[in-house]
Motif scaffolding. Structure first.
Motif, PDB file in Angstrom:
ATOM      1  N   THR A 109       0.837  -1.204   0.000  1.00  0.00           N
ATOM      2  CA  THR A 109       0.000   0.000   0.000  1.00  0.00           C
ATOM      3  C   THR A 109       0.869   1.250   0.000  1.00  0.00           C
ATOM      4  O   THR A 109       0.619   2.194  -0.750  1.00  0.00           O
ATOM      5  N   GLN A 110       1.897   1.251   0.825  1.00  0.00           N
ATOM      6  CA  GLN A 110       2.782   2.417   0.923  1.00  0.00           C
ATOM      7  C   GLN A 110       3.579   2.612  -0.365  1.00  0.00           C
ATOM      8  O   GLN A 110       3.708   3.743  -0.857  1.00  0.00           O
ATOM      9  N   VAL A 161      -5.296   1.667  -2.026  1.00  0.00           N
ATOM     10  CA  VAL A 161      -6.066   1.467  -0.804  1.00  0.00           C
ATOM     11  C   VAL A 161      -5.601   0.194  -0.108  1.00  0.00           C
ATOM     12  O   VAL A 161      -5.026  -0.703  -0.729  1.00  0.00           O
ATOM     13  N   VAL A 162      -5.856   0.124   1.185  1.00  0.00           N
ATOM     14  CA  VAL A 162      -5.507  -1.053   1.970  1.00  0.00           C
ATOM     15  C   VAL A 162      -6.329  -2.244   1.478  1.00  0.00           C
ATOM     16  O   VAL A 162      -7.492  -2.101   1.127  1.00  0.00           O
ATOM     17  N   SER A 163      -5.725  -3.407   1.468  1.00  0.00           N
ATOM     18  CA  SER A 163      -6.398  -4.592   0.931  1.00  0.00           C
ATOM     19  C   SER A 163      -7.652  -4.938   1.735  1.00  0.00           C
ATOM     20  O   SER A 163      -7.756  -4.631   2.922  1.00  0.00           O
TER      21      SER A 163
END
Length: 101
Positions: free
Chosen positions: A73-74, A79-81
């Motif tokens: 993500t970073q 977006v976060v999974s």
């Protein structure tokens, strides 16, 4: 798995067809046997799918750990999974239940 992938690829390409996604399937109904395999999850970046209305949601997480998901993500600014969000949701739900009990 083949028919689900075919429907998704056709939709991505804008091909108009009578398929599962349009609500019409002239061949045998394959939704009851559809599986969210690791291959399909990676190919279409899908971690959770429900093929039948009211059916059980299937999961196939793309990352082996939340730290691997966070690093991705970073690095890529996405977006976060879904699996990470689900794990966080479940954790907060459980802590909230414990706190309020």
């Amino acid at each position: 798995e083949f028919f689900v992938e075919l429907d998704l690829l056709s939709q991505q390409e804008g091909i108009r067809a009578y398929t599962l996604l349009t609500g019409t399937a002239l061949e045998g109904d394959y939704k009851a046997r559809a599986v969210l395999s690791p291959h399909m999850a990676r190919t279409f970046h899908v971690e959770s799918a429900r093929f039948l209305a009211g059916g059980e949601a299937q999961q196939s997480c793309l990352f082996p750990s939340s730290s691997a998901a966070a690093a991705f993500t970073q690095q890529h600014g996405v977006v976060v999974s879904w699996c990470t969000r689900k794990a966080l949701h479940d954790m907060f739900r459980d802590v909230g239940r414990w706190w309020l009990s």
